[in-house]
Design a protein around this motif. Structure first.
Motif, PDB file in Angstrom:
ATOM      1  N   GLU A  53     -12.233   1.010 -40.467  1.00 47.39           N
ATOM      2  CA  GLU A  53     -11.953   1.620 -41.779  1.00 47.39           C
ATOM      3  C   GLU A  53     -12.635   0.844 -42.896  1.00 47.39           C
ATOM      4  OE1 GLU A  53      -7.700   1.802 -41.776  1.00 47.39           O
ATOM      5  OE2 GLU A  53      -7.726   3.418 -40.265  1.00 47.39           O
ATOM      6  N   GLU A  54     -12.524  -0.469 -42.840  1.00 43.03           N
ATOM      7  CA  GLU A  54     -13.170  -1.298 -43.872  1.00 43.03           C
ATOM      8  C   GLU A  54     -13.723  -2.562 -43.230  1.00 43.03           C
ATOM      9  OE1 GLU A  54     -12.116  -3.002 -48.258  1.00 43.03           O
ATOM     10  OE2 GLU A  54     -10.755  -1.621 -47.295  1.00 43.03           O
ATOM     11  N   PRO A  55     -15.002  -2.554 -42.857  1.00 46.83           N
ATOM     12  CA  PRO A  55     -15.543  -3.680 -42.089  1.00 46.83           C
ATOM     13  C   PRO A  55     -15.437  -5.006 -42.844  1.00 46.83           C
ATOM     14  CG  PRO A  55     -17.073  -1.837 -42.136  1.00 46.83           C
ATOM     15  CD  PRO A  55     -16.001  -1.512 -43.102  1.00 46.83           C
ATOM     16  N   PRO A  56     -14.896  -6.047 -42.192  1.00 49.99           N
ATOM     17  CA  PRO A  56     -14.836  -7.379 -42.830  1.00 49.99           C
ATOM     18  C   PRO A  56     -16.190  -8.070 -42.707  1.00 49.99           C
ATOM     19  CG  PRO A  56     -13.936  -7.461 -40.639  1.00 49.99           C
ATOM     20  CD  PRO A  56     -14.353  -6.036 -40.846  1.00 49.99           C
ATOM     21  N   ASP A  57     -16.273  -9.296 -43.242  1.00 51.22           N
ATOM     22  CA  ASP A  57     -17.551 -10.026 -43.156  1.00 51.22           C
ATOM     23  C   ASP A  57     -17.658 -10.817 -41.861  1.00 51.22           C
ATOM     24  OD1 ASP A  57     -18.711  -9.409 -45.788  1.00 51.22           O
ATOM     25  OD2 ASP A  57     -16.825 -10.299 -46.468  1.00 51.22           O
ATOM     26  N   LEU A  58     -16.502 -11.103 -41.240  1.00 49.04           N
ATOM     27  CA  LEU A  58     -16.519 -11.888 -39.999  1.00 49.04           C
ATOM     28  C   LEU A  58     -15.192 -11.673 -39.267  1.00 49.04           C
ATOM     29  CD1 LEU A  58     -18.270 -14.938 -39.292  1.00 49.04           C
ATOM     30  CD2 LEU A  58     -15.868 -15.488 -39.272  1.00 49.04           C
ATOM     31  N   ILE A  59     -15.230 -11.784 -37.942  1.00 48.68           N
ATOM     32  CA  ILE A  59     -13.971 -11.664 -37.186  1.00 48.68           C
ATOM     33  C   ILE A  59     -13.830 -12.871 -36.264  1.00 48.68           C
ATOM     34  CG2 ILE A  59     -12.683 -10.286 -35.497  1.00 48.68           C
ATOM     35  CD1 ILE A  59     -14.069  -7.810 -36.559  1.00 48.68           C
ATOM     36  N   LEU A  60     -12.681 -13.537 -36.366  1.00 43.47           N
ATOM     37  CA  LEU A  60     -12.354 -14.597 -35.413  1.00 43.47           C
ATOM     38  C   LEU A  60     -11.412 -13.947 -34.409  1.00 43.47           C
ATOM     39  CD1 LEU A  60     -11.640 -17.588 -37.837  1.00 43.47           C
ATOM     40  CD2 LEU A  60     -13.707 -17.154 -36.525  1.00 43.47           C
ATOM     41  N   LEU A  61     -11.824 -13.939 -33.146  1.00 44.49           N
ATOM     42  CA  LEU A  61     -11.140 -13.094 -32.175  1.00 44.49           C
ATOM     43  C   LEU A  61     -10.667 -13.924 -30.985  1.00 44.49           C
ATOM     44  CD1 LEU A  61     -10.635 -10.084 -31.418  1.00 44.49           C
ATOM     45  CD2 LEU A  61     -12.963 -10.018 -30.532  1.00 44.49           C
ATOM     46  N   ASP A  62      -9.365 -13.919 -30.784  1.00 38.63           N
ATOM     47  CA  ASP A  62      -8.811 -14.659 -29.640  1.00 38.63           C
ATOM     48  C   ASP A  62      -9.146 -13.906 -28.351  1.00 38.63           C
ATOM     49  OD1 ASP A  62      -7.382 -16.569 -28.282  1.00 38.63           O
ATOM     50  OD2 ASP A  62      -5.514 -15.407 -28.407  1.00 38.63           O
ATOM     51  N   VAL A  63      -9.443 -14.648 -27.291  1.00 39.20           N
ATOM     52  CA  VAL A  63      -9.818 -13.983 -26.041  1.00 39.20           C
ATOM     53  C   VAL A  63      -8.583 -13.448 -25.326  1.00 39.20           C
ATOM     54  CG1 VAL A  63     -10.771 -14.338 -23.744  1.00 39.20           C
ATOM     55  CG2 VAL A  63     -11.958 -15.248 -25.726  1.00 39.20           C
ATOM     56  N   MET A  64      -7.561 -14.292 -25.208  1.00 40.26           N
ATOM     57  CA  MET A  64      -6.371 -13.908 -24.439  1.00 40.26           C
ATOM     58  C   MET A  64      -5.374 -13.172 -25.309  1.00 40.26           C
ATOM     59  SD  MET A  64      -7.022 -15.106 -21.543  1.00 40.26           S
ATOM     60  CE  MET A  64      -7.444 -16.447 -20.496  1.00 40.26           C
ATOM     61  N   MET A  65      -5.322 -11.844 -25.156  1.00 35.49           N
ATOM     62  CA  MET A  65      -4.337 -11.070 -25.920  1.00 35.49           C
ATOM     63  C   MET A  65      -3.726 -10.032 -24.991  1.00 35.49           C
ATOM     64  SD  MET A  65      -5.896 -10.579 -29.718  1.00 35.49           S
ATOM     65  CE  MET A  65      -7.394  -9.909 -29.159  1.00 35.49           C
ATOM     66  N   PRO A  66      -2.492  -9.632 -25.257  1.00 37.89           N
ATOM     67  CA  PRO A  66      -1.792  -8.784 -24.293  1.00 37.89           C
ATOM     68  C   PRO A  66      -2.374  -7.374 -24.135  1.00 37.89           C
ATOM     69  CG  PRO A  66      -0.432  -9.160 -26.249  1.00 37.89           C
ATOM     70  CD  PRO A  66      -1.628 -10.038 -26.387  1.00 37.89           C
ATOM     71  N   ASP A  67      -2.667  -6.662 -25.234  1.00 35.35           N
ATOM     72  CA  ASP A  67      -3.156  -5.270 -25.057  1.00 35.35           C
ATOM     73  C   ASP A  67      -4.645  -5.267 -24.688  1.00 35.35           C
ATOM     74  OD1 ASP A  67      -3.741  -6.116 -27.631  1.00 35.35           O
ATOM     75  OD2 ASP A  67      -3.373  -4.181 -28.582  1.00 35.35           O
ATOM     76  N   LEU A  68      -5.493  -5.244 -25.721  1.00 31.51           N
ATOM     77  CA  LEU A  68      -6.936  -5.331 -25.454  1.00 31.51           C
ATOM     78  C   LEU A  68      -7.313  -6.798 -25.520  1.00 31.51           C
ATOM     79  CD1 LEU A  68      -8.551  -2.614 -27.757  1.00 31.51           C
ATOM     80  CD2 LEU A  68      -8.539  -2.662 -25.276  1.00 31.51           C
ATOM     81  N   ASP A  69      -8.031  -7.301 -24.505  1.00 23.36           N
ATOM     82  CA  ASP A  69      -8.415  -8.710 -24.630  1.00 23.36           C
ATOM     83  C   ASP A  69      -9.631  -8.824 -25.564  1.00 23.36           C
ATOM     84  OD1 ASP A  69     -10.759  -8.251 -23.255  1.00 23.36           O
ATOM     85  OD2 ASP A  69     -10.057  -9.085 -21.350  1.00 23.36           O
ATOM     86  N   GLY A  70      -9.932 -10.093 -25.945  1.00 20.83           N
ATOM     87  CA  GLY A  70     -10.993 -10.333 -26.930  1.00 20.83           C
ATOM     88  C   GLY A  70     -12.351  -9.787 -26.502  1.00 20.83           C
ATOM     89  N   PHE A  71     -12.642  -9.888 -25.195  1.00 21.78           N
ATOM     90  CA  PHE A  71     -13.951  -9.393 -24.716  1.00 21.78           C
ATOM     91  C   PHE A  71     -14.088  -7.894 -24.982  1.00 21.78           C
ATOM     92  CE2 PHE A  71     -13.165 -12.884 -21.521  1.00 21.78           C
ATOM     93  CZ  PHE A  71     -14.046 -13.780 -22.116  1.00 21.78           C
ATOM     94  N   GLU A  72     -12.996  -7.158 -24.683  1.00 19.53           N
ATOM     95  CA  GLU A  72     -13.032  -5.704 -24.819  1.00 19.53           C
ATOM     96  C   GLU A  72     -13.140  -5.305 -26.299  1.00 19.53           C
ATOM     97  OE1 GLU A  72     -13.678  -3.785 -22.626  1.00 19.53           O
ATOM     98  OE2 GLU A  72     -13.112  -1.801 -23.371  1.00 19.53           O
ATOM     99  N   VAL A  73     -12.356  -6.016 -27.152  1.00 15.57           N
ATOM    100  CA  VAL A  73     -12.424  -5.714 -28.594  1.00 15.57           C
ATOM    101  C   VAL A  73     -13.850  -5.963 -29.086  1.00 15.57           C
ATOM    102  CG1 VAL A  73     -11.551  -6.333 -30.888  1.00 15.57           C
ATOM    103  CG2 VAL A  73      -9.984  -6.271 -28.943  1.00 15.57           C
ATOM    104  N   CYS A  74     -14.412  -7.102 -28.645  1.00 19.42           N
ATOM    105  CA  CYS A  74     -15.773  -7.451 -29.063  1.00 19.42           C
ATOM    106  C   CYS A  74     -16.766  -6.372 -28.613  1.00 19.42           C
ATOM    107  CB  CYS A  74     -16.124  -8.806 -28.465  1.00 19.42           C
ATOM    108  SG  CYS A  74     -17.737  -9.367 -28.967  1.00 19.42           S
ATOM    109  N   ARG A  75     -16.616  -5.952 -27.354  1.00 18.08           N
ATOM    110  CA  ARG A  75     -17.537  -4.940 -26.811  1.00 18.08           C
ATOM    111  C   ARG A  75     -17.456  -3.637 -27.631  1.00 18.08           C
ATOM    112  NH1 ARG A  75     -17.853  -0.939 -23.743  1.00 18.08           N
ATOM    113  NH2 ARG A  75     -15.624  -0.776 -23.343  1.00 18.08           N
ATOM    114  N   LEU A  76     -16.193  -3.257 -27.963  1.00 17.99           N
ATOM    115  CA  LEU A  76     -16.011  -2.009 -28.719  1.00 17.99           C
ATOM    116  C   LEU A  76     -16.562  -2.130 -30.142  1.00 17.99           C
ATOM    117  CD1 LEU A  76     -12.438  -1.089 -27.436  1.00 17.99           C
ATOM    118  CD2 LEU A  76     -14.552   0.149 -26.966  1.00 17.99           C
ATOM    119  N   LEU A  77     -16.403  -3.338 -30.707  1.00 15.70           N
ATOM    120  CA  LEU A  77     -16.940  -3.553 -32.072  1.00 15.70           C
ATOM    121  C   LEU A  77     -18.466  -3.416 -32.071  1.00 15.70           C
ATOM    122  CD1 LEU A  77     -14.826  -6.640 -33.173  1.00 15.70           C
ATOM    123  CD2 LEU A  77     -14.946  -4.476 -34.428  1.00 15.70           C
ATOM    124  N   LYS A  78     -19.097  -4.008 -31.039  1.00 12.75           N
ATOM    125  CA  LYS A  78     -20.571  -4.005 -30.989  1.00 12.75           C
ATOM    126  C   LYS A  78     -21.137  -2.646 -30.579  1.00 12.75           C
ATOM    127  CE  LYS A  78     -21.004  -8.226 -32.252  1.00 12.75           C
ATOM    128  NZ  LYS A  78     -21.585  -8.566 -33.549  1.00 12.75           N
TER     129      LYS A  78
END
Ligand code: ATP
Ligand code: MG
Length: 438
Positions: A53-78
């Motif tokens: 909705e509103e892209p930030p300038d940077l994302i700090l993304l934890d890898v281990m998360m319960p729903d979507l893990d960091g790798f998947e979020v990163c992949r979807l962002l890219k």
């Protein structure tokens, strides 16, 4: 979901995505103290939605998360056009090479490890934001450049299409000028058969009158029902007087001659129509010899008092081309040949096929071309002819037409003796729609 807005006063917004509240706050604290605004998310899915909705300038993304893990979020962002350019830093307590490789494969731009080192995080953040700034300005510049290129291409296309249309007009004008030059001759060519057709028609009308008179006399004699030898003698005398014998012999000859005259006029008109037509937009598969013959017919009157025409035609395959344009080339070469001959000479037209090309050559036993003239003959408006006899456009336009068909015009000449213009035309060449601009 934990989502806290900690600062609105600064220019860079950083998303911190971590399901561990204490890590979130630690990172946020480090960053806000250094002038960054942070948005905190404890779910990858929510962070993803907010980034779209509103892209930030940077994302700090934890890898281990319960729903979507960091790798998947990163992949979807890219994967998405709107979020692709946001730098993503994967936060992990794992320092394993395999994890880093997996992160890189998902498109991560950098990594930081737990426990956090404030200086390292600030330096990495600063560097990535700097890189993003340059990338953003590069993108703006490249978009501007693309727009400029698009605009210039559009302008160029307009200019080219205007030039092409002007050139088409010029070709057509030159063609009509050639017909203008030849018009007296063409008129003579048409007048000649018209002359004998009309005198034959007058004679045929007189013959008809005589035949009808004789038939009437025959009819009268027959109607009396008792034809005697006096009637036969009278009819015989009338037959002699009306020259019925001669008429019977003359009529078939006159009709044949008249039909031939009509055919000559029809063919001149057909050739003229074919030659003067504005070229069609489609190429045609044609017999080049027929095309040559059309040009010879139109130039016939110009040629016949100056030269005997010799033809040497080989077996030619059909050629895909713009036939009226090539007809214009042959016409110009033929008229040039006629003009080169002072009193009486020979024009030889040859056509043959060799090595994937069709060749047409037109040779004359005329004045020849000195080298200093030869150097200029393909230039527009170059002419050695007196005003009214030549515009100097013939060879330059012919050259353009032949080049557009993938071929060339070659010249050989011996001053005072002869010249030969040879046109080569490749058989497997698709000529562009309109003559190219040199
Ligand atoms: N067969 C030829 N023999 C001698 N000179 C020639 C021959 N063909 C062309 N030339 C020379 O080349 C010049 C240019 O020819 P080109 O056909 O371009 O123009 P042009 O015949 O003078 O005028 P036009 O525009 O009516 O054709 C001629 O003026 C003539 O000097
Ligand atoms: Mg000419």
């Amino acid at each position: 979901m934990t989502e806290l807005k900690t600062s609105n006063t600064v220019s860079h917004t950083i998303f911190i995505v971590d399901d561990d509240r204490s890590s979130q706050e630690l990172l946020s604290d480090m960053l806000t103290r250094n002038g960054y605004a942070t948005n905190l998310f404890s779910s990858g899915a929510h962070a993803l939605q907010a980034a779209r909705e509103e892209p930030p300038d940077l994302i700090l993304l934890d890898v281990m998360m319960p729903d979507l893990d960091g790798f998947e979020v990163c992949r979807l962002l890219k994967e998405s056009e709107t979020t692709r350019r946001i730098p993503v830093v994967l936060v992990t307590c794992l320092n394993e090479k395999a994890m880093r490789l997996k992160g890189m494969a998902a498109g991560a731009d950098d990594f930081i490890n737990k426990p956090f080192d404030a200086t390292e995080i600030l330096m990495r953040t600063h560097n990535l934001l700097l890189v993003k700034k340059y990338q953003d300005s590069l993108k703006v510049h490249s978009e501007m450049l693309e727009e400029q290129v698009r605009q210039r291409t559009e302008d160029l296309e307009t200019v080219i299409s205007e030039l092409k249309s002007a050139q088409r007009q010029m070709i057509q004008q030159e063609k009509m000028a050639t017909i203008g030059q030849l018009s007296a001759g063409i008129a003579h060519e048409i007048n000649n058969p018209i002359g004998f057709i009309s005198s034959n028609t007058v004679s045929l009308a007189k013959y008809c009158e005589k035949i009808l008179k004789f038939m009437e006399a025959q009819q009268e004699a027959l109607l009396t029902g008792k034809t005697d030898s006096r009637d036969v003698e009278r009819l015989q005398a009338l037959r002699l007087q009306m020259k019925i014998e001669l008429i019977a012999k003359d009529i078939p000859e006159m009709i044949a001659e008249t039909l031939e005259g009509v055919e000559r006029i029809t063919s001149i008109v057909r050739d003229l129509k074919c030659f003067s037509r504005v070229d069609e937009s489609e190429q045609k598969l044609v017999d080049i010899i027929q095309c040559l013959e059309t040009s010879i017919n139109i130039a016939h009157n110009e040629l016949k008092y100056k030269a005997t025409i010799k033809r040497e035609y080989g077996d030619l395959p059909q050629l895909r081309c713009y036939p009226q344009q090539l007809g214009q080339v042959f016409m110009n070469l033929l008229v040039n040949a006629a003009h080169a001959i002072d009193t009486q000479g020979e024009v030889t037209v040859r056509a043959w096929s060799e090595g994937g090309n069709i060749y047409v050559s037109i040779s004359d036993t005329g004045c020849g071309i000195p080298d200093e003239v030869k150097a200029h003959i393909f230039e527009p408006f170059f002419t050695t002819k007196e005003a009214g006899k030549g515009t100097g456009l013939g060879l330059s336009i012919s050259n353009e037409i032949v080049r557009n068909h993938g071929g060339e015009i070659m010249v050989e000449s011996e001053v005072g003796h002869r010249s030969t213009f040879t046109v080569s035309l490749p058989l497997d060449y698709a000529a562009p729609l309109i003559v190219s601009i040199p």
